[in-house]
Design a protein around this motif. Structure first.
Motif, PDB file in Angstrom:
ATOM      1  N   GLN A 252      45.508 -33.697 -10.011  1.00  0.00           N
ATOM      2  CA  GLN A 252      46.756 -34.422 -10.664  1.00  0.00           C
ATOM      3  C   GLN A 252      47.759 -35.102  -9.753  1.00  0.00           C
ATOM      4  OE1 GLN A 252      47.936 -31.001 -13.476  1.00  0.00           O
ATOM      5  NE2 GLN A 252      47.089 -32.419 -15.036  1.00  0.00           N
ATOM      6  N   CYS A 253      48.016 -34.310  -8.462  1.00  0.00           N
ATOM      7  CA  CYS A 253      48.849 -34.943  -7.708  1.00  0.00           C
ATOM      8  C   CYS A 253      48.579 -36.143  -6.786  1.00  0.00           C
ATOM      9  CB  CYS A 253      49.490 -33.844  -6.793  1.00  0.00           C
ATOM     10  SG  CYS A 253      50.438 -32.508  -7.562  1.00  0.00           S
ATOM     11  N   GLU A 254      47.014 -36.112  -6.775  1.00  0.00           N
ATOM     12  CA  GLU A 254      46.507 -37.243  -6.036  1.00  0.00           C
ATOM     13  C   GLU A 254      46.376 -38.524  -6.808  1.00  0.00           C
ATOM     14  OE1 GLU A 254      42.619 -35.851  -5.028  1.00  0.00           O
ATOM     15  OE2 GLU A 254      43.187 -34.836  -3.081  1.00  0.00           O
ATOM     16  N   LYS A 255      46.527 -38.267  -8.165  1.00  0.00           N
ATOM     17  CA  LYS A 255      46.446 -39.552  -8.809  1.00  0.00           C
ATOM     18  C   LYS A 255      47.998 -40.269  -9.142  1.00  0.00           C
ATOM     19  CE  LYS A 255      42.535 -38.316 -11.264  1.00  0.00           C
ATOM     20  NZ  LYS A 255      41.681 -38.025 -12.734  1.00  0.00           N
ATOM     21  N   HIS A 256      48.786 -39.330  -8.900  1.00  0.00           N
ATOM     22  CA  HIS A 256      50.485 -39.497  -9.355  1.00  0.00           C
ATOM     23  C   HIS A 256      51.293 -39.405  -8.186  1.00  0.00           C
ATOM     24  CE1 HIS A 256      48.845 -40.162 -13.393  1.00  0.00           C
ATOM     25  NE2 HIS A 256      48.342 -39.149 -13.254  1.00  0.00           N
ATOM     26  N   ASN A 257      52.317 -40.029  -8.195  1.00  0.00           N
ATOM     27  CA  ASN A 257      53.533 -39.761  -7.361  1.00  0.00           C
ATOM     28  C   ASN A 257      54.413 -38.772  -8.186  1.00  0.00           C
ATOM     29  OD1 ASN A 257      55.445 -39.733  -5.195  1.00  0.00           O
ATOM     30  ND2 ASN A 257      55.953 -41.998  -5.650  1.00  0.00           N
ATOM     31  N   ILE A 258      54.287 -37.620  -7.543  1.00  0.00           N
ATOM     32  CA  ILE A 258      54.867 -36.574  -8.328  1.00  0.00           C
ATOM     33  C   ILE A 258      56.126 -36.075  -7.552  1.00  0.00           C
ATOM     34  CG2 ILE A 258      54.963 -34.092  -9.309  1.00  0.00           C
ATOM     35  CD1 ILE A 258      52.866 -35.963 -10.535  1.00  0.00           C
ATOM     36  N   THR A 259      57.561 -36.132  -8.198  1.00  0.00           N
ATOM     37  CA  THR A 259      58.701 -35.758  -7.636  1.00  0.00           C
ATOM     38  C   THR A 259      59.130 -34.203  -7.889  1.00  0.00           C
ATOM     39  OG1 THR A 259      59.683 -37.797  -8.045  1.00  0.00           O
ATOM     40  CG2 THR A 259      61.376 -36.118  -7.822  1.00  0.00           C
ATOM     41  N   SER A 260      58.986 -33.659  -8.904  1.00  0.00           N
ATOM     42  CA  SER A 260      59.144 -32.235  -9.148  1.00  0.00           C
ATOM     43  C   SER A 260      58.004 -31.688 -10.014  1.00  0.00           C
ATOM     44  CB  SER A 260      60.436 -32.187  -9.830  1.00  0.00           C
ATOM     45  OG  SER A 260      61.465 -32.848  -9.307  1.00  0.00           O
ATOM     46  N   VAL A 261      58.007 -30.310  -9.719  1.00  0.00           N
ATOM     47  CA  VAL A 261      56.815 -29.629 -10.608  1.00  0.00           C
ATOM     48  C   VAL A 261      57.556 -28.365 -11.099  1.00  0.00           C
ATOM     49  CG1 VAL A 261      54.677 -28.214 -10.170  1.00  0.00           C
ATOM     50  CG2 VAL A 261      54.931 -30.323  -8.775  1.00  0.00           C
ATOM     51  N   PHE A 262      57.179 -28.044 -12.207  1.00  0.00           N
ATOM     52  CA  PHE A 262      57.713 -26.595 -12.870  1.00  0.00           C
ATOM     53  C   PHE A 262      56.685 -25.727 -13.347  1.00  0.00           C
ATOM     54  CE2 PHE A 262      61.050 -30.172 -13.542  1.00  0.00           C
ATOM     55  CZ  PHE A 262      62.224 -29.549 -13.519  1.00  0.00           C
ATOM     56  N   GLU A 283      56.560 -32.040  -0.023  1.00  0.00           N
ATOM     57  CA  GLU A 283      57.316 -33.251  -0.346  1.00  0.00           C
ATOM     58  C   GLU A 283      57.457 -33.498  -1.946  1.00  0.00           C
ATOM     59  OE1 GLU A 283      55.107 -36.670   0.906  1.00  0.00           O
ATOM     60  OE2 GLU A 283      55.400 -36.098   3.029  1.00  0.00           O
ATOM     61  N   ARG A 284      57.474 -32.259  -2.730  1.00  0.00           N
ATOM     62  CA  ARG A 284      58.019 -32.128  -3.838  1.00  0.00           C
ATOM     63  C   ARG A 284      58.638 -30.837  -4.121  1.00  0.00           C
ATOM     64  NH1 ARG A 284      52.354 -34.049  -4.189  1.00  0.00           N
ATOM     65  NH2 ARG A 284      51.677 -31.752  -3.450  1.00  0.00           N
ATOM     66  N   ARG A 285      59.801 -30.941  -5.085  1.00  0.00           N
ATOM     67  CA  ARG A 285      60.444 -29.804  -5.682  1.00  0.00           C
ATOM     68  C   ARG A 285      59.696 -29.289  -6.720  1.00  0.00           C
ATOM     69  NH1 ARG A 285      66.722 -31.823  -6.704  1.00  0.00           N
ATOM     70  NH2 ARG A 285      66.749 -29.685  -6.611  1.00  0.00           N
ATOM     71  N   VAL A 286      59.754 -27.658  -6.517  1.00  0.00           N
ATOM     72  CA  VAL A 286      58.882 -26.871  -7.466  1.00  0.00           C
ATOM     73  C   VAL A 286      59.871 -25.802  -7.786  1.00  0.00           C
ATOM     74  CG1 VAL A 286      56.972 -25.237  -7.515  1.00  0.00           C
ATOM     75  CG2 VAL A 286      56.817 -27.159  -5.934  1.00  0.00           C
ATOM     76  N   PHE A 287      60.076 -25.696  -9.198  1.00  0.00           N
ATOM     77  CA  PHE A 287      60.793 -24.677  -9.810  1.00  0.00           C
ATOM     78  C   PHE A 287      60.143 -23.771 -10.748  1.00  0.00           C
ATOM     79  CE2 PHE A 287      62.721 -28.809  -9.545  1.00  0.00           C
ATOM     80  CZ  PHE A 287      64.041 -28.549  -9.138  1.00  0.00           C
ATOM     81  N   GLN A 288      60.286 -22.491 -10.814  1.00  0.00           N
ATOM     82  CA  GLN A 288      59.781 -21.491 -11.590  1.00  0.00           C
ATOM     83  C   GLN A 288      60.645 -20.995 -12.566  1.00  0.00           C
ATOM     84  OE1 GLN A 288      57.664 -18.437  -9.310  1.00  0.00           O
ATOM     85  NE2 GLN A 288      56.674 -17.729 -11.311  1.00  0.00           N
ATOM     86  N   GLY A 289      60.118 -20.773 -13.874  1.00  0.00           N
ATOM     87  CA  GLY A 289      61.082 -20.120 -14.866  1.00  0.00           C
ATOM     88  C   GLY A 289      60.367 -20.037 -16.076  1.00  0.00           C
ATOM     89  N   ASN A 290      60.907 -19.700 -17.386  1.00  0.00           N
ATOM     90  CA  ASN A 290      60.259 -19.684 -18.546  1.00  0.00           C
ATOM     91  C   ASN A 290      60.950 -19.869 -19.800  1.00  0.00           C
ATOM     92  OD1 ASN A 290      61.808 -17.419 -18.963  1.00  0.00           O
ATOM     93  ND2 ASN A 290      60.297 -15.948 -18.915  1.00  0.00           N
ATOM     94  N   ASN A 291      62.047 -20.744 -19.491  1.00  0.00           N
ATOM     95  CA  ASN A 291      63.096 -21.031 -20.709  1.00  0.00           C
ATOM     96  C   ASN A 291      63.371 -22.443 -20.840  1.00  0.00           C
ATOM     97  OD1 ASN A 291      64.577 -21.085 -18.141  1.00  0.00           O
ATOM     98  ND2 ASN A 291      66.527 -20.185 -19.355  1.00  0.00           N
ATOM     99  N   LEU A 292      62.364 -23.444 -20.083  1.00  0.00           N
ATOM    100  CA  LEU A 292      62.833 -24.727 -20.239  1.00  0.00           C
ATOM    101  C   LEU A 292      62.443 -25.399 -21.725  1.00  0.00           C
ATOM    102  CD1 LEU A 292      61.366 -27.280 -17.707  1.00  0.00           C
ATOM    103  CD2 LEU A 292      60.801 -27.777 -20.193  1.00  0.00           C
TER     104      LEU A 292
END
Length: 439
Positions: A252-262, A283-292
């Motif tokens: 998925q990341c090779e096909k797209h320019n990803i800024t952030s990952v949740f 080169e991406r910001r990664v966030f982890q949680g469960n209440n988005l």
């Protein structure tokens, strides 16, 4: 409008109703960001297991317990477990509990009522202006049962909204700092039935900015219970799981320019997804949680009742949404004004509008259809055959716009007459605007 909300101390609620667990986020008038209800004050215990327990021998007022309390009652032999509440409501089936058949909407009403009772410790019920429910997979039967359940819990239909998880993802992101979504955004939601990905993309060349979300389900990532396996077997399983997630993310990341990952869900753990995290964090910001999703539903509820400029600047388009603004030009005194009817980005099941118009010249009116993809605005002329227009502003007709599915906009026109002088003929006309024509 926001000042009025502040004065009345109103609040909005986002209710993520999953078959595994539920979450509730809320936002008061003086808050810029929602809070998520925790079962323990000061801790991040957001997940409420979506289960009930019917207690043995208890009176009606104390017959039911929910969530962790219900699981505790069952483990101690004090009650009978009722689970899969969302699936029951989706399929509209009853459950036999101690020789009593109980319908899905009644069971759901018990859960929703008791869950919202916990929320009342944070927000007064009378201050809640709107509730937006979100579910991973929705159908009309599930929405109808949730609506019944919420009404039985004391909330009338006008305060209820439904948003898909895609809607909530979109709402959550546009309310975040812009640097988090300069380019595409990727979300992985990991639950008991597997992992689902959501990819948010935006076409910034349109006005409003058109947003799209691609989703994929990965059932091969379905969690399994390995608690009884040997340590070596556990490590081997986690290495395989990490390898599978790595391959999914890489494609998925090779096909797209990803800024952030949740990464959403308690199944994600730094202890097993090491290689995947190492790759995603490049080169991406990664966030982890469960209440988005519950927070996104909360943002969505606020935009429904107290819209901000974001509502007109960005629109999320999916197969279930209207992809054109529909309105009409009307005479008001000596000037013409544009009257909006249905807005692009509206879910088909929310696309409803009723109002009256006066016909002054002839028995026709024209709808303006403006696609949000930049295509040219088109006109649809509606003729009311057999209706004689008197020309003295005494022809009043009622217009009702609604959608029965995602394929077309339905229009019902009713002759309402003009008081005792010109009684209604009782005639009704029906028109259909297929979406492929207007989108």
């Amino acid at each position: 409008m926001f000042a009025d909300m502040l004065r009345k101390n109103k609040a909005v609620v986002g209710f993520d109703l999953g078959n595994d667990y539920a979450q509730i986020s809320y936002c008061r008038a003086d808050q810029s960001m929602p809070d998520t209800m925790s079962l323990v004050m000061g801790e991040e215990q957001y997940n409420i297991p979506t289960v009930l327990s019917r207690r043995h021998g208890a009176d009606e007022a104390a017959a039911w317990s929910i969530g962790a309390e219900a699981l505790k009652d069952v483990s101690e032999g004090k009650g009978i477990l009722v689970e899969d509440l969302v699936l029951l409501a989706k399929n509209n089936v009853s459950v036999k509990v101690e020789d009593e058949d109980i319908t899905a909407d009644v069971l759901l009403a018990v859960f929703i009522r008791k869950t919202l009772a916990i929320l009342s410790l944070y927000v007064r019920t009378e201050d809640i202006e709107a509730i937006a429910f979100t579910m991973r997979d929705m159908n009309s039967q599930l929405m109808e049962n949730v609506k019944k359940a919420a009404q039985q819990a004391g909330f009338n239909e006008k305060r209820l909204y439904f948003l898909s998880h895609e809607d909530c993802f979109f709402q959550y992101m546009i309310h975040q700092p812009g640097e988090m979504w300069i380019h595409d955004v990727l979300l992985y939601d990991y639950r008991s039935d597997g992992m689902k990905s959501y990819l948010l993309q935006m076409n910034r060349k349109t006005n409003p900015v058109a947003c799209f979300i691609e989703s994929d389900l990965f059932p091969e990532m379905k969690p399994v219970d390995i608690s009884k396996k040997q340590e070596a077997a556990k490590n081997a399983f986690y290495r395989q799981l990490d390898a599978e997630l790595f391959e999914i993310a890489k494609k998925q990341c090779e096909k797209h320019n990803i800024t952030s990952v949740f990464l959403l869900g308690d199944y994600f753990s730094r202890e097993w997804c090491k290689e995947s995290l190492r790759f995603l964090c490049r080169e991406r910001r990664v966030f982890q949680g469960n209440n988005l999703f519950s927070k996104g539903a909360c943002y969505g509820a606020r935009e429904k009742v107290f819209p901000s400029t974001l509502s007109t600047s960005y629109v999320y388009l999916s197969d279930d949404k209207l992809r054109a603004n529909i309105g009409m030009t009307c005479d008001r005194g000596q000037e013409e004004i544009y009257f909006p009817i249905l807005n692009a980005g509206t879910n088909w099941y929310d696309a409803k509008r009723e109002f009256d118009v006066m016909l002054t010249k002839n028995n026709t009116f024209t709808l303006n259809i403006a696609p949000v993809d930049g295509s040219k605005t088109r006109l649809a002329k509606i003729s009311l055959e057999g209706l004689k227009v008197r020309g003295n502003k005494t022809n009043r007709v009622g217009l009702r716009f609604f959608m029965e599915d995602s394929q077309a906009v339905q229009i019902e026109i009713t002759d309402k007459g003009f008081g005792e002088f010109f009684p209604s003929t009782g005639r009704m006309w029906r028109e259909c605007l297929p979406l492929e024509v207007i989108s």
